[in-house]
Design a protein around this motif. Structure first.
Motif, short mmCIF file in Angstrom:
data_model
loop_
_atom_site.label_atom_id
_atom_site.label_comp_id
_atom_site.label_asym_id
_atom_site.label_seq_id
_atom_site.Cartn_x
_atom_site.Cartn_y
_atom_site.Cartn_z
N GLU A 204 0.83 -1.21 0.00
CA GLU A 204 0.00 0.00 0.00
C GLU A 204 0.87 1.26 0.00
OE1 GLU A 204 -3.25 0.51 -0.28
OE2 GLU A 204 -3.54 -1.64 -0.61
N GLU A 205 1.92 1.22 0.80
CA GLU A 205 2.84 2.37 0.87
C GLU A 205 3.52 2.58 -0.49
OE1 GLU A 205 6.75 3.94 3.37
OE2 GLU A 205 5.77 2.06 3.95
N LEU A 206 3.86 1.50 -1.18
CA LEU A 206 4.48 1.60 -2.50
C LEU A 206 3.54 2.29 -3.49
CD1 LEU A 206 6.73 0.93 -4.52
CD2 LEU A 206 5.66 -1.32 -4.85
N LYS A 207 2.25 1.89 -3.46
CA LYS A 207 1.27 2.50 -4.35
C LYS A 207 1.14 4.00 -4.06
CE LYS A 207 -3.58 2.04 -5.82
NZ LYS A 207 -3.88 3.45 -5.64
N THR A 208 1.10 4.36 -2.76
CA THR A 208 1.01 5.77 -2.37
C THR A 208 2.23 6.54 -2.86
OG1 THR A 208 -0.23 5.11 -0.40
CG2 THR A 208 0.75 7.32 -0.40
N ARG A 209 3.39 5.94 -2.73
CA ARG A 209 4.64 6.59 -3.17
C ARG A 209 4.64 6.81 -4.67
NH1 ARG A 209 8.18 9.11 0.43
NH2 ARG A 209 8.16 7.97 2.41
N VAL A 210 4.19 5.83 -5.42
CA VAL A 210 4.15 5.94 -6.89
C VAL A 210 3.21 7.06 -7.32
CG1 VAL A 210 3.47 4.76 -9.01
CG2 VAL A 210 4.83 3.54 -7.30
N ASP A 211 2.03 7.14 -6.67
CA ASP A 211 1.08 8.23 -6.97
C ASP A 211 1.69 9.58 -6.62
OD1 ASP A 211 -0.68 6.30 -7.77
OD2 ASP A 211 -1.83 6.26 -5.89
N SER A 212 2.41 9.63 -5.48
CA SER A 212 3.05 10.88 -5.06
C SER A 212 4.10 11.32 -6.06
CB SER A 212 3.70 10.68 -3.68
OG SER A 212 4.44 11.80 -3.31
N ILE A 213 4.87 10.39 -6.60
CA ILE A 213 5.90 10.72 -7.60
C ILE A 213 5.25 11.28 -8.86
CG2 ILE A 213 7.61 9.70 -9.17
CD1 ILE A 213 8.41 7.84 -6.86
N ALA A 214 4.12 10.68 -9.28
CA ALA A 214 3.42 11.18 -10.47
C ALA A 214 2.95 12.61 -10.26
CB ALA A 214 2.23 10.27 -10.79
N ALA A 215 2.39 12.91 -9.07
CA ALA A 215 1.95 14.28 -8.77
C ALA A 215 3.14 15.24 -8.75
CB ALA A 215 1.22 14.30 -7.43
N LEU A 216 4.24 14.80 -8.17
CA LEU A 216 5.45 15.64 -8.10
C LEU A 216 5.98 15.91 -9.50
CD1 LEU A 216 7.26 14.04 -5.04
CD2 LEU A 216 6.35 16.37 -5.16
N GLU A 217 5.96 14.93 -10.38
CA GLU A 217 6.45 15.13 -11.75
C GLU A 217 5.59 16.13 -12.52
OE1 GLU A 217 6.62 11.18 -13.24
OE2 GLU A 217 8.71 10.84 -12.55
#
Length: 604
Positions: A204-217
């Motif tokens: 779950e944390e990995l999914k949250t991190r991936v979404d966060s990276i997309a928003a940051l990009e």
């Protein structure tokens, strides 16, 4: 294993003996006390040393302090020589030395190490390194008094010996190892289950991190566009400021020129004022000029001064000469007087040693008085003359002083005359310089006015430069802020990516662990069910066949030893002998001595 040679020294009944064993079966025969048991004990001692509980005094000859055993044997194609030594000491008899030579390579080591090597060579279990070798006792050499021990042992010990003898111990070891492996697998599974407890949360944390990276990009892309816009605006402002800076530089150059011109005008005006003041002073000085310097009079005066100085020098030399003459005359008067007085006091001549007459003394006195009178007269003349020379010298010095004073006045007049001449020339030069200064000041003033007019034209650029510079600073601050924000976003993306990689790695590791858990569980279940059942079945079948064969041979030997009896004997599952008389089981203790011995020998 085959024994080849045994050498004994001071062992029980043997003082010095070497025995060579032939190939094939061997029977030791002899009277009681002949030494049959000593040979068997020496063989056992050579192989294993003193056994736990065995005393060295039971082997060492009573009248000896040192005993030695040397055993040569052959096993598995290797020739082995074992050497051991006993020594009697105050506390008893103990092992002193042990060595083993295998195929010519000799090893001297501790007693335990030598015993370990022998047990390994003979294929006995390593557990017998630190305890009695029951296998050897029950299969190779069993003392008469110990023959019944295997019968009287508890069932578990006896079954263990049987397992060792017939190589069945491995099944027990296999089952123990299965239990240990299953226990270890379960322990590992528990540890691994604890390690993967956080697997779902990390996914779950990995999914949250991936979404966060997309928003940051996405935010990074927007900030980069904003930064490009700010950078373009900054470059435009920099070009405009560069143009304005050139204008400001021109203005600065004009201001410097204005300042230099003003300073130059001030300096020239100051110089003009100074020149006018000096011209005024020179005119005033030249107005005071009255008398003129006469060069001929000045030359004549210098000649008079030289003549007077020459006369004074002559007087000084004359005075020195007269003074020397006066001093010489005074010395002569003193010497003549002393000579006269000395003559009147002597009676005998020191040269010829004759008496000096009064007449001779009177003649010498007259001569001395004459010399004294002439010297005094001449001395008086010299004193009068030196007084005249001194007076003349003083008069000349007074005249010289007057002449030098007159010379000083003429030199002062000469100096003034030269000064006035230079002043007139200086005055002319100053007048020319004043005219030039006036002309220069007029030109510089005109140039200064032109510069002032040009500077007023550049005043408009100052305000524009300040405004553009303020705009540039604001743009640069916003550009710097956006760069910082970009750096922070990049840093956050990098950190998030590292965290994503870390999470992926951990998830991968834990998924691998989950696969291992599944494999371990499958393997553990197979070991504890299928494989363990198979091992137990194999062991049961082998032990059954072993017990059948053992029972047949045991019955055969028992009935050979006691052919006529009404007994029946069997072997139970623990390999315990069962003695039946009719339908009744007979305890071992109720048998006769011969029956017990036959039973023990048949079992052995």
């Amino acid at each position: 294993m085959r024994f080849k040679r045994l050498k004994l020294r001071n062992i029980r009944s043997y003082r010095e003996e070497e025995i060579h064993f032939p190939e094939g079966s061997l029977l030791l025969a002899g009277e009681v006390g002949a030494g049959k048991t000593s040979i068997l004990l020496a063989l056992e001692y050579a192989l294993f040393g003193l056994q736990p509980g065995q005393k060295g005094s039971s082997l060492l000859r009573n009248d000896a302090d040192v005993g030695e055993v040397e055993l040569e044997l052959e096993t598995n194609g290797q020739v082995v020589l074992i050497e051991r030594r006993l020594r009697r000491q105050s506390k008893g008899v103990s092992n002193e030395y042990a060595a083993i030579t295998i195929d010519g390579e000799k090893i001297e080591s501790s007693l335990t190490e030598i015993k370990s090597r022998v047990i390994n060579l003979l294929g006995y279990p390593s557990e017998f390194v630190k305890k009695n070798n029951l296998l050897y006792r029950f299969t190779v050499y069993t003392p008469q008094e110990h023959m019944k021990q295997i019968i009287l042992e508890d069932a578990e010990t006896r079954l263990g010996v049987i397992r060792h003898i017939f190589g069945m111990e491995k099944h027990k070891i296999i089952k123990a190892n299965i239990g240990a492996v299953v226990s270890e697998l379960r322990s590992r599974v528990r540890a691994m289950q604890s390690a993967i407890a956080e697997l779902e949360r990390e996914k779950e944390e990995l999914k949250t991190r991936v979404d966060s990276i997309a928003a940051l990009e996405r935010a990074l892309k927007e900030k980069k566009a904003e930064l490009a816009e700010r950078t373009s605006l900054r470059r435009e402002l920099e070009l405009e400021l560069s143009r304005l800076e050139e204008k400001i530089k021109e203005k600065l150059e004009l201001e410097k020129g204005l300042e230099r011109t003003s300073i130059l005008i001030e300096n020239k005006q100051a110089n003009l004022k100074s020149l006018e003041k000096e011209i005024k002073e020179l005119n005033s000085t030249l107005a005071e000029e009255k008398t003129h310097f006469d060069e001929a009079s000045y030359a004549q005066l210098r000649e008079e001064l030289e003549h007077a100085a020459k006369l004074i020098e002559e007087c000084r030399n004359k005075r020195v000469s007269i003074s020397a003459t006066i001093a010489s005359l005074e010395r002569e008067l003193a010497e003549t007087t002393q000579k006269r007085d000395r003559i009147f006091k002597i009676d005998i001549c020191p040269t010829c040693l004759q008496s000096v007459s009064e007449r001779h003394k009177h003649n010498i006195l007259l001569e001395s008085e004459k010399k004294l009178s002439e010297a005094k007269k001449k001395l008086s003349q010299m004193k009068e003359e030196i007084e005249k020379v001194i007076a003349q010298e003083q008069e000349l010095k007074a005249r010289l002083s007057a002449l030098e004073e007159k010379k000083l006045g003429m030199e002062l007049l000469k100096s003034k005359s030269e000064y006035f001449s230079k002043a007139r020339a200086r005055l002319s030069n100053l007048e020319d310089g004043r005219k030039m200064l006036v002309k220069d000041i007029s030109s510089l003033q005109s140039y200064l006015n032109n510069l002032s007019n040009k500077l007023r034209e550049f005043d408009v650029f100052d305000e524009e430069f300040k405004r553009k510079r303020a705009e540039l600073e604001e743009v640069m601050r916003s550009e710097k802020r956006i760069e910082i924000e970009l750096a922070e976003i990049n840093k956050e993306i990098a950190l998030s990516e590292r965290e994503v990689e870390r999470l992926k790695s951990r998830i991968k590791e834990k998924e691998e662990i989950a696969k291992k858990i599944e494999k371990y569980n499958e393997f553990s279940h197979w070991l504890s069910t299928s494989f363990l059942s198979l091992v137990e079945l194999i062991e049961t079948n082998l032990m059954f066949k072993l017990r059948q064969g053992f029972s047949e041979i045991f019955r055969k030997w028992f009935f050979i030893l006691i052919p006529e009896n009404d007994f029946d004997i069997q072997i139970d599952e623990s390999f315990t002998p069962i003695i039946l008389k009719g339908e009744t089981e007979m305890p071992y203790e109720f048998l006769s001595g011969g029956e017990r011995t036959a039973l023990a020998l048949a079992y052995r």
